[in-house]
Scaffold this motif. Structure first.
Motif, PDB file in Angstrom:
ATOM      1  N   UNK A 508      -6.112  59.639  17.526  1.00  9.50           N
ATOM      2  CA  UNK A 508      -6.810  59.636  16.246  1.00  9.50           C
ATOM      3  C   UNK A 508      -6.909  58.229  15.678  1.00  9.50           C
ATOM      4  N   UNK A 509      -5.789  57.508  15.758  1.00  6.99           N
ATOM      5  CA  UNK A 509      -5.787  56.137  15.221  1.00  6.99           C
ATOM      6  C   UNK A 509      -6.749  55.231  15.990  1.00  6.99           C
ATOM      7  N   UNK A 510      -6.782  55.415  17.302  1.00  4.93           N
ATOM      8  CA  UNK A 510      -7.707  54.599  18.096  1.00  4.93           C
ATOM      9  C   UNK A 510      -9.153  54.882  17.687  1.00  4.93           C
ATOM     10  N   UNK A 511      -9.481  56.186  17.531  1.00  6.70           N
ATOM     11  CA  UNK A 511     -10.851  56.535  17.160  1.00  6.70           C
ATOM     12  C   UNK A 511     -11.178  56.008  15.770  1.00  6.70           C
ATOM     13  N   UNK A 525      -9.614  61.998   7.553  1.00  5.29           N
ATOM     14  CA  UNK A 525      -9.268  63.305   6.969  1.00  5.29           C
ATOM     15  C   UNK A 525      -8.553  64.171   7.995  1.00  5.29           C
ATOM     16  N   UNK A 526      -9.047  64.123   9.235  1.00  2.97           N
ATOM     17  CA  UNK A 526      -8.414  64.921  10.300  1.00  2.97           C
ATOM     18  C   UNK A 526      -6.963  64.474  10.523  1.00  2.97           C
ATOM     19  N   UNK A 527      -6.780  63.156  10.543  1.00  2.00           N
ATOM     20  CA  UNK A 527      -5.422  62.630  10.778  1.00  2.00           C
ATOM     21  C   UNK A 527      -4.488  63.065   9.655  1.00  2.00           C
ATOM     22  N   UNK A 528      -4.964  62.926   8.402  1.00  2.00           N
ATOM     23  CA  UNK A 528      -4.111  63.309   7.268  1.00  2.00           C
ATOM     24  C   UNK A 528      -3.772  64.789   7.320  1.00  2.00           C
ATOM     25  N   UNK A 530      -3.604  66.711   9.944  1.00  2.00           N
ATOM     26  CA  UNK A 530      -2.662  66.982  11.025  1.00  2.00           C
ATOM     27  C   UNK A 530      -1.255  66.525  10.617  1.00  2.00           C
ATOM     28  N   UNK A 531      -1.218  65.360   9.959  1.00  2.00           N
ATOM     29  CA  UNK A 531       0.079  64.830   9.503  1.00  2.00           C
ATOM     30  C   UNK A 531       0.751  65.806   8.536  1.00  2.00           C
ATOM     31  N   UNK A 532      -0.083  66.382   7.654  1.00  2.00           N
ATOM     32  CA  UNK A 532       0.453  67.325   6.666  1.00  2.00           C
ATOM     33  C   UNK A 532       1.065  68.530   7.374  1.00  2.00           C
ATOM     34  N   UNK A 533       0.377  69.014   8.431  1.00  2.00           N
ATOM     35  CA  UNK A 533       0.910  70.156   9.187  1.00  2.00           C
ATOM     36  C   UNK A 533       2.247  69.770   9.825  1.00  2.00           C
ATOM     37  N   UNK A 534       2.288  68.581  10.401  1.00  2.00           N
ATOM     38  CA  UNK A 534       3.530  68.134  11.057  1.00  2.00           C
ATOM     39  C   UNK A 534       4.688  68.113  10.059  1.00  2.00           C
ATOM     40  N   UNK A 535       4.386  67.636   8.863  1.00  2.00           N
ATOM     41  CA  UNK A 535       5.446  67.529   7.853  1.00  2.00           C
ATOM     42  C   UNK A 535       6.004  68.890   7.459  1.00  2.00           C
ATOM     43  N   UNK A 536       5.171  69.936   7.553  1.00  2.00           N
ATOM     44  CA  UNK A 536       5.640  71.274   7.175  1.00  2.00           C
ATOM     45  C   UNK A 536       6.564  71.875   8.242  1.00  2.00           C
ATOM     46  N   UNK A 537       6.547  71.282   9.438  1.00  2.00           N
ATOM     47  CA  UNK A 537       7.471  71.649  10.525  1.00  2.00           C
ATOM     48  C   UNK A 537       7.496  73.120  10.912  1.00  2.00           C
ATOM     49  N   UNK A 538       6.319  73.752  10.862  1.00  2.00           N
ATOM     50  CA  UNK A 538       6.248  75.141  11.290  1.00  2.00           C
ATOM     51  C   UNK A 538       5.657  75.160  12.709  1.00  2.00           C
ATOM     52  N   UNK A 539       6.470  75.564  13.688  1.00  2.00           N
ATOM     53  CA  UNK A 539       6.083  75.435  15.103  1.00  2.00           C
ATOM     54  C   UNK A 539       4.752  76.117  15.412  1.00  2.00           C
ATOM     55  N   UNK A 540       4.574  77.352  14.897  1.00  2.00           N
ATOM     56  CA  UNK A 540       3.335  78.093  15.160  1.00  2.00           C
ATOM     57  C   UNK A 540       2.125  77.345  14.617  1.00  2.00           C
ATOM     58  N   UNK A 543       1.343  74.184  16.619  1.00  2.00           N
ATOM     59  CA  UNK A 543       0.697  74.461  17.895  1.00  2.00           C
ATOM     60  C   UNK A 543      -0.799  74.743  17.698  1.00  2.00           C
ATOM     61  N   UNK A 544      -1.143  75.504  16.631  1.00  2.00           N
ATOM     62  CA  UNK A 544      -2.548  75.813  16.356  1.00  2.00           C
ATOM     63  C   UNK A 544      -3.296  74.529  15.952  1.00  2.00           C
ATOM     64  N   UNK A 545      -2.635  73.752  15.077  1.00  2.00           N
ATOM     65  CA  UNK A 545      -3.272  72.520  14.592  1.00  2.00           C
ATOM     66  C   UNK A 545      -3.500  71.529  15.732  1.00  2.00           C
TER      67      UNK A 545
END
Ligand code: AMP
Length: 562
Positions: A508-511, A525-528, A530-540, A543-545
């Motif tokens: 994402x950063x390269x693009x 926006x996509x990176x942010x 995805x980052x938000x999902x990572x921060x929530x630490x919900x495995x399911x 994986x979807x994100x």
């Protein structure tokens, strides 16, 4: 016992094992079968290997290194940020990553490997490869020549009899090997190559040609601009048989573009294609054959996907080359077949393998020419001799009362010892006598792993001296090996489970860096998100994100070309 077959490539590496009478390719933590041979350090000081590191080649060029296979066997060090690494250490990090992937996939520990090396690798490079495996915690029971491995992949499945040539054009090296299959026995007759010709050189040539057309030079570009243009040319190269492409790039902040079509590419590639001919001819000649006697030509290595390469090879041999096995996996497949052999799998009982010594091995000797002493290289084992081999040559003292003979071992093809690769030396004491009255027998034994055993026997006394060549200039002493091991153990590794996230973020950063305007905002926006999902630490949720983020990035990567 499972032996891991490793294809340690210049650009990509892969691994496989022999299980239930078949080859099983191992996916890495991203689910892919090829792992880029790239190592980097991330912002937290953690080591990244593979795609995650490759994505950062543009965005963090000083924190990432690639193409280090070319430095194997040299003492050259490469800096990543503030730490410097040898090619052995960097390769060991790639091997370690493959080992971990295999252990996770097979759910068992692995402690032995077969690693493939270019047939043209000299002893230093072979030794360095073995050490890289050992640093990664693997016993390297055997090294296998890459073309031999590729041939094994083909040989097992097609059971051909006849003489054929393997042309392997990878990212950085070309290997040409002449083989014979006969009654289930595979023999390597000769090999030759060019350690500095590969798919990357086609990209370099494209970059140079595009710049030249605009009257520009590489020196005008920042390292980031050069990286970006190279990446774009790499993509363009892979699509070269399709419609004309427009490649846009910046040089010193100014935008340029180049139209690229098949004809332009063929012209640009011509000098490189011409370079394929020489090693082909020399391997065939060394095998005592002519081009017309070759029954089949087999192509391996990613760059043989280029149709210009296929036709160039076809023109040399005047026949269509075979390329039925995916060139990315032929070598690792053959390596796994070899691993199976070592595992003594019954399915492979009838396959016997021989190999050759790729370089001439000899000593420096003194010749008397017109009353003057000159140093000459005296070959003991000629290149392309089938191994294992043991040969002996006798050498005499040259001076009265000489008490010592120093046997200096070299590898290479030049008449002058100094122009060849020095491998080590061995001193032997001889009784005082007149010149030419004392002699030593020097025996070289060269095995399948490219390890040279030197035995010197003083003829008059019967006293023997032995040396296994280890102290070549670039090889590691035990002390250096332990220091390397200690250094590598202190490195922090990026946690395996977050590797995919890391690679996606880096992509994402390269693009983001290469895009402009609206596209750029959309990527941000996509990176942010995805980052938000990572921060929530919900495995399911993660994986979807991951799937969604990857698909979206894929679109941007493709759109760059429309
Ligand atoms: P290897 O070292 O065998 O993995 O080969 C890597 C080289 O293959 C790189 O230089 C790639 O650019 C090249 N390569 C991979 N795929 C393609 C393709 N589809 N067309 C042209 N070259 C390719």
């Amino acid at each position: 016992m499972t032996i891991l077959a490793i294809d340690l490539g210049t650009t990509n590496s892969a691994c496989a094992v022999w299980r239930d009478n078949d080859v099983v390719f191992i996916p890495n933590k991203l689910g892919e079968f090829l792992t880029p041979s790239v190592v980097g350090i991330d912002d937290k000081g953690e080591i990244l290997v593979g795609q995650g590191a490759k994505e950062r080649l543009i965005t963090h060029p000083n924190m990432t290194v690639a193409v280090f296979k070319r430095l194997m066997g040299t003492s050259h060090k490469v800096a990543i940020h503030k730490t410097s690494f040898t090619a052995v250490e960097l390769s060991s990090l790639v091997i370690k990553s493959l080992k971990e992937d295999a252990e996770a996939f097979l759910n068992s520990t692995i402690d032995e490997a077969v690693i493939s090396v270019p047939a043209y690798f000299n002893d230093n490079q072979r030794y360095a490869t073995k050490k890289a495996g050992e640093l990664a915690g693997l016993r390297v029971g055997r090294l296998i020549n890459e073309p031999t491995a590729a041939a094994m992949a083909y040989g097992l499945h097609e059971k051909k009899e006849g003489i054929f040539v393997i042309v392997d054009l990878g990212g950085g090296t070309l290997d040409v090997t002449v083989l014979e299959f006969f009654e289930g026995v595979m023999q390597v007759h000769a090999s030759a190559g060019d350690n500095y010709l590969g798919g990357e050189d086609f990209v370099e040539a494209m970059v140079d040609a595009a710049l030249k057309a605009h009257g520009l030079k590489r020196a005008d570009m920042t390292p980031e601009e050069t990286h970006q243009l190279s990446m774009k040319m790499e993509t363009a190269k892979r699509r070269i048989s399709g419609p004309e492409q427009l490649v846009s790039y910046t040089v010193a902040g100014t935008s340029y573009s180049s139209k690229i079509d098949t004809e332009w590419f063929n012209r640009t590639a011509t000098p490189l294609l011409i370079r394929i001919q020489k090693p082909v001819e020399s391997a065939v000649r060394d095998a005592g054959l002519s081009l017309t006697e070759i029954d089949e030509v087999v192509l391996v290595g990613g760059a043989t996907r280029l149709s210009v390469v296929r036709s160039a090879v076809g023109r040399i041999f005047k026949k269509l080359p075979a390329c039925t096995i995916d060139p990315d996996f032929a070598i690792v497949k053959g390596g796994a077949v070899q691993a199976g052999l070592v595992q003594k799998s019954a399915a492979l009982d009838d396959l016997v393998l021989t190999d050759v010594c790729p370089f001439t091995l000899g000593v420096d000797a003194v010749d008397e020419v017109n009353g003057q002493f000159v140093e000459v290289f005296s070959p003991i084992i000629e290149r392309n001799t089938t191994v294992p081999v043991s040969r002996v040559s006798r050498y005499y003292t040259v001076q009265d009362n000489q008490t010592e003979i120093v046997t200096r071992v070299f590898q290479g093809e030049h008449r002058k010892p100094s122009k060849n690769v020095y491998l080590g030396s061995l001193r032997s004491s001889v009784p005082r006598n007149k010149a030419h009255q004392e002699a030593i027998d020097v025996r070289f034994s060269y095995d399948m792993n490219g390890i040279l055993d030197v035995d010197v026997t003083v003829v008059s006394t019967g006293r023997t001296y032995n040396k296994v060549i280890k102290n070549s200039p670039a090889s590691l002493s035990d002390d250096e090996f332990n220091k390397s091991l200690e250094r590598l153990q202190k490195l922090k590794f990026h946690p395996r489970e977050s590797e995919r996230n890391r690679a996606l973020m880096a992509r994402g950063e390269r693009l983001f860096e290469t895009a402009l305007g609206e596209e750029r905002s959309a990527i941000a926006a996509l990176i942010s998100g995805f980052e938000a999902v990572l921060n929530r630490q919900n495995a399911m949720e993660i994986s979807k994100a991951q799937e969604e983020f990857e698909q979206a990035l894929e679109q941007f990567d493709l759109e760059e070309w429309h």
